[in-house]
Each structure stands twice: as C-alpha cells, then as structure tokens.
Design an enzyme around this catalytic site. Structure first.
Site, mmCIF file in Angstrom:
data_model
loop_
_atom_site.group_PDB
_atom_site.id
_atom_site.type_symbol
_atom_site.label_atom_id
_atom_site.label_comp_id
_atom_site.label_asym_id
_atom_site.label_seq_id
_atom_site.Cartn_x
_atom_site.Cartn_y
_atom_site.Cartn_z
ATOM 1 N N HIS A 67 0.831 -1.211 0.000
ATOM 2 C CA HIS A 67 0.000 0.000 0.000
ATOM 3 C C HIS A 67 0.862 1.256 0.000
ATOM 4 C CE1 HIS A 67 0.219 1.005 4.395
ATOM 5 N NE2 HIS A 67 0.229 -0.299 4.590
ATOM 6 N N ASP A 121 6.266 1.093 6.495
ATOM 7 C CA ASP A 121 4.835 0.760 6.403
ATOM 8 C C ASP A 121 4.142 1.793 5.542
ATOM 9 O OD1 ASP A 121 2.294 -0.229 6.798
ATOM 10 O OD2 ASP A 121 2.092 0.566 8.825
ATOM 11 N N GLU A 153 -5.093 1.905 2.828
ATOM 12 C CA GLU A 153 -5.038 0.657 3.602
ATOM 13 C C GLU A 153 -5.162 0.941 5.084
ATOM 14 O OE1 GLU A 153 -3.196 -2.336 6.205
ATOM 15 O OE2 GLU A 153 -2.540 -0.271 5.855
ATOM 16 N N GLU A 154 -4.542 2.007 5.553
ATOM 17 C CA GLU A 154 -4.491 2.275 6.988
ATOM 18 C C GLU A 154 -5.869 2.543 7.581
ATOM 19 O OE1 GLU A 154 -2.070 1.561 8.637
ATOM 20 O OE2 GLU A 154 -0.205 1.938 7.560
ATOM 21 N N ASP A 172 3.229 -6.337 3.715
ATOM 22 C CA ASP A 172 2.886 -5.229 4.615
ATOM 23 C C ASP A 172 3.326 -5.531 6.044
ATOM 24 O OD1 ASP A 172 1.878 -2.819 5.481
ATOM 25 O OD2 ASP A 172 -0.192 -3.533 5.640
ATOM 26 N N HIS A 225 3.962 2.836 12.649
ATOM 27 C CA HIS A 225 3.041 3.957 12.897
ATOM 28 C C HIS A 225 3.639 5.028 13.809
ATOM 29 C CE1 HIS A 225 -0.809 1.357 11.945
ATOM 30 N NE2 HIS A 225 0.077 1.380 10.950
#
Length: 472
Positions: free
Chosen positions: A290, A302, A336-337, A364, A434
């Site tokens: 993503h 990520d 995606e998140e 991912d 994140h």
C-alpha cells in the site's frame, strides 16, 4: 456467491498430491505431484537469474533507492492528503517510464482525517508534557481541551469492574503488549469501551514491541449508539508511569487538547501495472503493497518497502526478458491504513473474475531479511508453494508458514483465493510501526534486495506454471 463454489475449468476438483497419483479427476490433466515437482525444479536457472540480478547484479539496492527518492520527496502520505495524491501521480509516471504494461489508475473514495494540533499535559501529581499521537478518525476536544482526573486500567475486564469510577474521567489503558493482533484491540476499541462507562476521553498505551518514548498511532473505530470521545495513543513509558502513580494512590489529572477533524471522503486511486501473460492473459497473480501511510515518519517501512519490492518484482522479471503465462498484476493500494478502503473497492470492481486469480500477495509486515512466506490455501496449493520456495535456497529463505494475510488481500482470501505474505522480523517491525521512527533509517538496502528476490521468484513461477494453484 454461487461462482465461488466453482473453480476455473482448467483447475477442476483435485485428488491427492501424493507422488504417483493423478491430481485431476477428468482428462484435462493427469499430472502427478512428482511431475509438478519436476516442473517447479526446472525454474532453478530462472530463479538464480532473478536472485543474481536483485541481490548481486545491476538491480541491487534499486528498490531502496527508488523508495528513498519518493519518501524524501513526498514525505508521509495519509489518506485524503495532497501528499498521497502526489505520490500516486509520481508512481503512475514511474511505472510508465519503467516500461510496464497497462499502467492505469482506478478511482476510489477514501476517508480524510487530520489530527491538527494536539497536546497532553499532566497537571497532577506533577507537571509533565506527554508525547501523544491522536488516533485515526478520532474527534477533537473542545478548544479549551478536556481537563479531568485519570483512571488507569490494564484491561477491558478491569474497566468493567471499575466502571463506576470511570464516569467523567480520562481512561488510560496500560495493557501489556502480547502480540500485535491481540493487543491492537485496545487501540481500535478503547474509546468505545471507555465511552460506554461515561469517560470523557481515552489514552491508549502504544501498541509497540519496543519504545524509546515513541507514541504509535493507528486507526480506531467508533460504534453506532455509543458517544464519540477523543482518543490518542501515549508512550509505553508514560502509561507505565501513570500506572505506578495510581498504584501509590496518587491523584492524576491531565489536560488533553486535540484539534482532530474528519472531512468528507476524498478522491483517490489504486495504482495498477502489469506484465501481460503470454498464454493465459486473463488469469492473474497479484503482487501488492500500500502506498498510503500515517502522517508521521516517512511511511518508508509501512508500507513503502512492501509497495516498492512489489514494483521491483515486476522490474526484475521485465529486465530479464521474462513473460509468464499468466498476467502479473502490481497493485499499489490506497487507504489501507483506514481498513483496506481502496482494496475493498478494487475487490468489488473485480470480484466477478475471482476464478481467474491464482494467487494474491501482499507485503505489509516489513521488508527486513525475510523469514519465509506466510500462505493461506488448500493443502495441495501449500505443497506446490513449498516446492517453489525450495528455489530460494541460494538466499536461505525457504520456509512456508501458516496464515498468509494482508488487510488488502483478505477480501480475496476469505473468498477462497490462495494468499501469501512476506514474513520477517516482527519485533523490529512493531518497534517502528506507525511512529515518527518509520523513516528510511529503519530500512536496509541489502535486506530489501533479498525481499524483492523472494517476491519476484514466487510471483513469476506461480504465474508461469502450466496450471493455477488448486483451491479447496
């Protein structure tokens, strides 16, 4: 749907894959598993060529350098942001210039949330400015903020036991980190559970395997019929400190200010490119990552790494002049998140062709040195994938694990399509996940080379074999 009950005409119901036994009931194919094993073994030279090009040849470090250029230029790419759309347009042009086929953008609608200015200050028992990151889709506080006493709990069960104490307070969760899938429920559901017992806001200990005073953001979900309260993540260190303070009987007071806002859905795109199959172009092996990220760090790990080794897989195959029998389709997902929003719309658009998807792949979980491949599918398909992974002995990545998954490919897997994901160092991954630490500094070009080689070998061989992977 009914079409899920049937397989493609060329992959009718399978029998045992045991060596010496026919794997098809009808006359379309009488191949034994030994013959399939020999077919896969015949790709040894091709696999070696891919590995040599990716790890030792002219393509070494290419995925790393491509990724660094994008994330240094664009930065983080949150859903609904101009930076995400800029990254999509850059990638569209990159894929065209790379000579890939059928490069196009598929429009979707995605959420748009911005955190705004935010702060949390402990006022009692001492003044302490806390590092926080608001959680995705959270509402903001009033302009003056929320100033309230804190209730610290370690689990939802403790929150229920102490429900009368929670009303009018800020609930702080200091849940232990078990693993991501278990612990993330506190980030996703923490605000709802706190609101149910009358809390004014919730602060969640970051879901991280390791912390150097680093908050880790992520999506959270509200529930119909439950009041929406502001919610943010705090560092492991602050969560543990407040837990110790509370155990001593200290009164803890926090002033929380959050300028978070949710906006109308934004226009975006899934980015698609292909190497069109030579014999069965309508059949597909999908490789993906993503392109969106959270709004902190650079989104390098990520999921910049996963997106760029997926692009690299097609580049390696193209550079070697290879064209598999089936179409290799690269998809760079958007949003995606926020729960696979772009991927779900792709699934709705393409699900009528589900019988033509041999394998869906998503990287991912980082692109560090791979431990192997996670796989979900029938026992017969697993046996084939295990043989394919033997081709990766030169880089010592041959293991096949259970539970191939990915937010963006789970729609297909749940509908019966075999799925695969790259597995590597999850402790390291969730240390940066994140957070502000998700930058190119977390990446290793040599490890990305190996990850790209694994991704390219698996996708090419599965796409080029005479038959699709068998389903249950």
């Amino acid at each position: 749907m009914e079409f899920l009950l049937f397989t493609f005409v060329g992959v009718v119901h399978l029998l045992s894959l045991s060596s010496g036994k026919p794997i098809y009931k009808n006359d379309i194919s009488r191949r034994t598993f030994q013959e399939i094993r020999e077919e896969i073994a015949s790709y040894g030279d091709v696999a070696k060529a891919i590995i040599d090009l990716a790890v030792y040849g002219k393509a070494q470090n290419r995925s790393y350098e491509r990724l660094a250029l994008l994330v240094d230029t664009v930065g983080p790419r949150p859903s609904g942001s101009r930076s995400l759309e800029k990254a999509i347009q850059i990638m569209y042009q990159n894929l065209r210039e790379d000579g890939l086929e059928n490069v196009h953008l598929e429009p979707v609608k995605i959420p748009h949330w911005e955190r705004g200015e935010e702060s949390a200050v402990m006022l009692e028992p001492r003044i302490h400015r806390m590092a926080i990151l608001g959680l995705g889709s959270s509402i903001g506080t009033p302009p003056e903020g929320i100033t309230a006493e804190v209730l610290v709990v370690t689990s939802f069960e403790e929150l229920q036991r102490r429900a009368p104490e929670a009303r009018g307070k800020i609930v702080v969760y200091n849940q232990p980190y078990v693993n991501y899938s278990t612990t993330v429920q506190y980030r996703v559901q923490g605000a709802v559970e706190a609101a149910k017992v009358g809390a004014l806001a919730s602060l969640i200990r970051s879901v991280a395997s390791f912390s150097i005073y680093s908050p880790h953001t992520g999506i959270q979900e509200y529930q119909d019929g439950v009041p929406k309260i502001p919610t943010a993540c705090i560092t492991v260190e602050d969560a543990e400190m407040m837990s110790r303070m509370a155990s001593r009987g200290n009164r803890i007071v926090i002033q929380l200010k959050m300028g978070a806002k949710n906006y109308p859905d934004a226009d975006s795109f899934n980015t698609v490119a292909e190497i069109i199959g030579s014999k069965y172009p309508e059949q597909v092996v999908l490789v993906s990552g993503h392109l969106d990220s959270w709004d902190v760090g650079q989104g390098a790990m990520d999921d910049g790494g996963g997106a760029f080794i997926s692009w690299e897989a097609l580049s390696l195959i193209k550079d070697l002049g290879l064209r598999p029998k089936r179409t290799l389709r690269l998809v760079l997902w958007t949003a995606e998140e926020q729960g696979g929003v772009g991927a779900f719309q792709y699934y709705l658009l393409h699900q009528a062709n589900i019988s033509n998807y041999s394998l869906v792949m998503e990287s991912d979980l980082g692109t560090f040195l791979p431990s192997g491949l996670q796989f979900t599918g029938s026992d017969k398909a697993r046996a084939i994938v295990e043989e394919v992974m033997h081709l990766l002995q030169p880089v010592n990545v041959t293991r096949v694990f259970r539970a191939g998954e990915g937010t963006d490919i789970n729609f297909w897997i749940q509908a019966g399509v075999p799925g695969a994901s790259l597995l590597d160092d999850l402790y390291r991954y969730f240390s940066f996940h994140h957070s502000h630490g998700d930058t190119m500094t977390a990446m290793d070009p040599k490890q990305m080379n190996v990850a790209a080689a694994v991704w390219a070998v698996v996708s090419y061989v599965i796409a080029d074999m005479e038959e699709m992977l068998p389903r249950s």
